[in-house]
Scaffold this active site. Sequence first.
Site, PDB file in Angstrom:
ATOM      1  N   ASP A  17       0.839  -1.196  -0.028  1.00 51.04           N
ATOM      2  CA  ASP A  17      -0.074  -0.007   0.078  1.00 51.04           C
ATOM      3  C   ASP A  17       0.858   1.294  -0.103  1.00 51.04           C
ATOM      4  O   ASP A  17       2.152   1.199  -0.577  1.00 51.04           O
ATOM      5  CB  ASP A  17      -0.875   0.048   1.014  1.00 51.04           C
ATOM      6  CG  ASP A  17      -0.131  -0.314   2.529  1.00 51.04           C
ATOM      7  OD1 ASP A  17       1.044  -0.365   2.548  1.00 51.04           O
ATOM      8  OD2 ASP A  17      -0.922  -0.371   3.572  1.00 51.04           O
ATOM      9  N   SER A  18       0.318   2.548   0.604  1.00 51.97           N
ATOM     10  CA  SER A  18       1.129   3.459   0.513  1.00 51.97           C
ATOM     11  C   SER A  18       2.416   3.630   1.432  1.00 51.97           C
ATOM     12  O   SER A  18       3.244   4.514   1.210  1.00 51.97           O
ATOM     13  CB  SER A  18       0.096   4.698   1.223  1.00 51.97           C
ATOM     14  OG  SER A  18       0.002   4.489   2.459  1.00 51.97           O
ATOM     15  N   ILE A  19       2.710   2.431   2.206  1.00 49.10           N
ATOM     16  CA  ILE A  19       3.748   2.358   2.802  1.00 49.10           C
ATOM     17  C   ILE A  19       5.022   2.082   1.810  1.00 49.10           C
ATOM     18  O   ILE A  19       6.251   2.387   1.870  1.00 49.10           O
ATOM     19  CB  ILE A  19       3.581   1.289   3.878  1.00 49.10           C
ATOM     20  CG1 ILE A  19       2.847   1.786   4.917  1.00 49.10           C
ATOM     21  CG2 ILE A  19       5.262   0.948   4.476  1.00 49.10           C
ATOM     22  CD1 ILE A  19       2.784   0.571   6.178  1.00 49.10           C
TER      23      ILE A  19
END
Length: 64
Positions: A17-19
């Site tokens: 994801d955005s990580i």
Amino acid sequence: LELPPNVTFPAVFVFGDSIMDTGNNNNNMKTFARCNFPPYGKDFNGGVPTGRFGNGKVPSDLIG
């Protein structure tokens, strides 16, 4: 993990994801939301904006 001499990985694929992905919109001409200007990229080598919405390195950058 230690690789033998002259052996490299041609690519690293990371799913997450955005990580793992801060986005990159430099090549998308259909949006006005841009991040290819300061202060983005100030912590990268040379301080050049990269088109990413994050300023630092993400785990996938460190793995690569």
